[in-house]
Scaffold this active site. Sequence first.
Site, PDB file in Angstrom:
ATOM      1  N   ASN A  40       0.619  -1.179  -0.128  1.00 18.63           N
ATOM      2  CA  ASN A  40       0.078  -0.064  -0.198  1.00 18.63           C
ATOM      3  C   ASN A  40       0.867   1.250  -0.065  1.00 18.63           C
ATOM      4  O   ASN A  40       0.495   2.286   0.279  1.00 18.63           O
ATOM      5  CB  ASN A  40      -0.988  -0.017   1.151  1.00 18.63           C
ATOM      6  CG  ASN A  40      -1.754  -1.153   1.336  1.00 18.63           C
ATOM      7  OD1 ASN A  40      -2.412  -1.642   0.291  1.00 18.63           O
ATOM      8  ND2 ASN A  40      -1.631  -1.931   2.445  1.00 18.63           N
ATOM      9  N   HIS A 126     -13.829  -2.284   6.011  1.00 15.59           N
ATOM     10  CA  HIS A 126     -12.638  -2.837   6.483  1.00 15.59           C
ATOM     11  C   HIS A 126     -13.018  -3.650   7.734  1.00 15.59           C
ATOM     12  O   HIS A 126     -13.785  -3.052   8.716  1.00 15.59           O
ATOM     13  CB  HIS A 126     -11.628  -1.965   6.646  1.00 15.59           C
ATOM     14  CG  HIS A 126     -10.284  -2.298   7.076  1.00 15.59           C
ATOM     15  ND1 HIS A 126      -9.910  -2.681   8.051  1.00 15.59           N
ATOM     16  CD2 HIS A 126      -9.206  -2.812   6.155  1.00 15.59           C
ATOM     17  CE1 HIS A 126      -8.630  -3.178   8.409  1.00 15.59           C
ATOM     18  NE2 HIS A 126      -8.254  -3.416   7.055  1.00 15.59           N
ATOM     19  N   GLU A 173     -15.844   4.153   3.626  1.00 14.24           N
ATOM     20  CA  GLU A 173     -14.400   4.176   3.509  1.00 14.24           C
ATOM     21  C   GLU A 173     -14.165   5.163   2.579  1.00 14.24           C
ATOM     22  O   GLU A 173     -15.550   5.155   1.560  1.00 14.24           O
ATOM     23  CB  GLU A 173     -13.479   2.970   3.032  1.00 14.24           C
ATOM     24  CG  GLU A 173     -13.388   1.949   4.152  1.00 14.24           C
ATOM     25  CD  GLU A 173     -12.866   0.622   3.770  1.00 14.24           C
ATOM     26  OE1 GLU A 173     -11.964   0.547   2.817  1.00 14.24           O
ATOM     27  OE2 GLU A 173     -13.095  -0.488   4.320  1.00 14.24           O
ATOM     28  N   SER A 177     -10.747  -0.743   0.214  1.00 13.66           N
ATOM     29  CA  SER A 177      -9.247  -1.093   0.179  1.00 13.66           C
ATOM     30  C   SER A 177      -9.286  -2.371  -0.899  1.00 13.66           C
ATOM     31  O   SER A 177      -8.144  -2.568  -1.349  1.00 13.66           O
ATOM     32  CB  SER A 177      -9.077  -1.715   1.481  1.00 13.66           C
ATOM     33  OG  SER A 177      -9.936  -2.604   1.964  1.00 13.66           O
ATOM     34  N   ASP A 202     -13.272   6.503   6.779  1.00  4.88           N
ATOM     35  CA  ASP A 202     -11.947   5.912   6.882  1.00  4.88           C
ATOM     36  C   ASP A 202     -11.266   6.179   5.318  1.00  4.88           C
ATOM     37  O   ASP A 202     -11.602   5.586   4.612  1.00  4.88           O
ATOM     38  CB  ASP A 202     -11.980   4.434   7.061  1.00  4.88           C
ATOM     39  CG  ASP A 202     -10.775   3.564   7.195  1.00  4.88           C
ATOM     40  OD1 ASP A 202      -9.692   4.220   6.979  1.00  4.88           O
ATOM     41  OD2 ASP A 202     -10.611   2.580   7.619  1.00  4.88           O
ATOM     42  N   HIS A 205      -6.979   4.585   2.549  1.00  4.47           N
ATOM     43  CA  HIS A 205      -6.106   4.319   1.095  1.00  4.47           C
ATOM     44  C   HIS A 205      -6.670   5.865   0.272  1.00  4.47           C
ATOM     45  O   HIS A 205      -6.204   5.754  -1.125  1.00  4.47           O
ATOM     46  CB  HIS A 205      -6.788   3.423   0.282  1.00  4.47           C
ATOM     47  CG  HIS A 205      -6.461   1.969   0.877  1.00  4.47           C
ATOM     48  ND1 HIS A 205      -5.586   1.144   0.816  1.00  4.47           N
ATOM     49  CD2 HIS A 205      -7.380   1.433   2.034  1.00  4.47           C
ATOM     50  CE1 HIS A 205      -5.406   0.187   1.617  1.00  4.47           C
ATOM     51  NE2 HIS A 205      -6.654   0.188   2.200  1.00  4.47           N
ATOM     52  N   LYS A 236       0.173   3.442   5.263  1.00  3.17           N
ATOM     53  CA  LYS A 236      -0.007   3.230   3.747  1.00  3.17           C
ATOM     54  C   LYS A 236       0.683   4.500   3.042  1.00  3.17           C
ATOM     55  O   LYS A 236       2.099   4.574   2.936  1.00  3.17           O
ATOM     56  CB  LYS A 236      -1.527   3.234   3.306  1.00  3.17           C
ATOM     57  CG  LYS A 236      -1.938   1.706   3.892  1.00  3.17           C
ATOM     58  CD  LYS A 236      -3.316   1.600   3.955  1.00  3.17           C
ATOM     59  CE  LYS A 236      -3.411   0.131   4.703  1.00  3.17           C
ATOM     60  NZ  LYS A 236      -4.792  -0.098   5.455  1.00  3.17           N
TER      61      LYS A 236
HETATM   62  C1  LIG Z   1      -5.219  -0.877   6.276  1.00  7.20           C
HETATM   63  C2  LIG Z   1      -6.651  -0.329   6.927  1.00  7.20           C
HETATM   64  C3  LIG Z   1      -7.019  -0.077   8.093  1.00  7.20           C
HETATM   65  C4  LIG Z   1      -5.901  -0.377   9.332  1.00  7.20           C
HETATM   66  O1  LIG Z   1      -4.851   0.634   9.324  1.00  7.20           O
HETATM   67  P1  LIG Z   1      -3.333  -0.046   9.773  1.00  7.20           P
HETATM   68  O2  LIG Z   1      -2.718   1.147  10.296  1.00  7.20           O
HETATM   69  O3  LIG Z   1      -2.608  -0.739   8.960  1.00  7.20           O
HETATM   70  O4  LIG Z   1      -3.752  -0.782  11.157  1.00  7.20           O
HETATM   71  C5  LIG Z   1      -8.056   0.445   8.328  1.00  7.20           C
HETATM   72  N1  LIG Z   1      -8.862   0.676   7.364  1.00  7.20           N
HETATM   73  C6  LIG Z   1      -8.615   0.296   6.220  1.00  7.20           C
HETATM   74  C7  LIG Z   1      -9.718   0.680   5.136  1.00  7.20           C
HETATM   75  C8  LIG Z   1      -7.495  -0.327   5.934  1.00  7.20           C
HETATM   76  O5  LIG Z   1      -7.395  -0.731   4.522  1.00  7.20           O
END
Ligand SMILES: *Cc1c(COP(=O)(O)O)cnc(C)c1O
Length: 385
Positions: A40, A126, A173, A177, A202, A205, A236
């Site tokens: 990522n 997620h 989101e 993801s 969220d 990404h 990421k």
């Molecule tokens: C990777 C991810 C997370 C978690 O983040 P980390 O810092 O890796 O724990 C949360 N939400 C989504 C959509 C993700 O892809």
Amino acid sequence: MSSFQEELNNIREAGLWRSLQPQEFMGAFDSAGKISFASNDYLGLASDPTIAEAYHRGLKVFGHGAASSRLVCGTSQEHVLLEAELAELKGCDRCLTFSSGYAAAMGTIPALVGKGDVVVVDKLSHACLIDAAKLSGATLRVFPHNHVDKLENLLRTIRAKHGSAPRILVITESVFSMDGDTAPLRGLVDLKDRYEALLLVDEAHGFGIFGPRGGGVCEEENLQSRVDLQMGTLSKSAGLAGGFIAGSQDLIDLLINRARSFIYSTAPSPALAHAARTSVELIRSSLGDQLRATLRNNIRIFTEGTNCENHRTPIVPIILGSNATTMEVSSQLHAQGFLVPAIRYPTVPRNSARLRVSVSARHSVESLLRLRSLLEQLPPSGINR
Ligand SMILES: *Cc1c(COP(=O)(O)O)cnc(C)c1O
């Protein structure tokens, strides 16, 4: 009581076995015939020398261990500065950092809603968002992916049945993801206002990639002031580790008092916070602009003229359906030097196993075109012209 071994056999037989593969460098890389489309690391910052240097400096000046929760030993100024930088980029009063994005979700959602409240999540959200919603004790409702009308029906029904008392938290989101599509944020924001709900977006990404300064899709669509909670991760695009929530002063004060994954967990290393601040500064600088432009160009090179044309995000799913086929294609690509992960249930719905191609600013045009031509040889459900 079934044994561990029986359980493991069931996983194997379902074609869902997972194991850890050793790898020297986990970010996006493109060298010596080995090319990773698995990470990522969209901007390539996981191997950025400026950030590495900041991490070294942070170790020397601020130390490696935070030694306790920030509420116990006090807070390092590095965390305060990082949060101020993030709040500014997110167009919010305040920001609070956590040890990971997962921890941010697990602390935040149960801090805001509980029994008698309702959490309404997009079906493709997620795992950390779903787990946190379950942990909260609130009633969990799911709306079909990106379906604004169905969400409205749900919100109307909830308000008609329970009145204005319950807190409703809508969760989505910004960039999904595993599908790489984006949420209809404006429609969601209008709805949550109309039904007096809260909205958590969220941006795991979206952060770093979208928006004039890399603030995310909320910044790009000029919605930062209307989204109650902007969640993100530094793992990421920012190339490090750590999660965060940006929002109002009151929201952040509430999280400091209620979010258990913040209160009862040792703060991330001050050195990491220092490196993260450097990364966020880089993301919003003209260098960040250049990386975003390279990334956009790479996405275009990879998708132009195919059935994925006009894809806006670096996550390009190639849905093959069967677990076995997807694993097989992934291992064939690996033999040719390309790391492209197979993603299976329960990360994605059953029968939608896929290759998840993740494009980075680090990739060369040649590698993008080579992978593309390999993928074009797949059956019609793959990438094609
Ligand atoms: C990777 C991810 C997370 C978690 O983040 P980390 O810092 O890796 O724990 C949360 N939400 C989504 C959509 C993700 O892809």
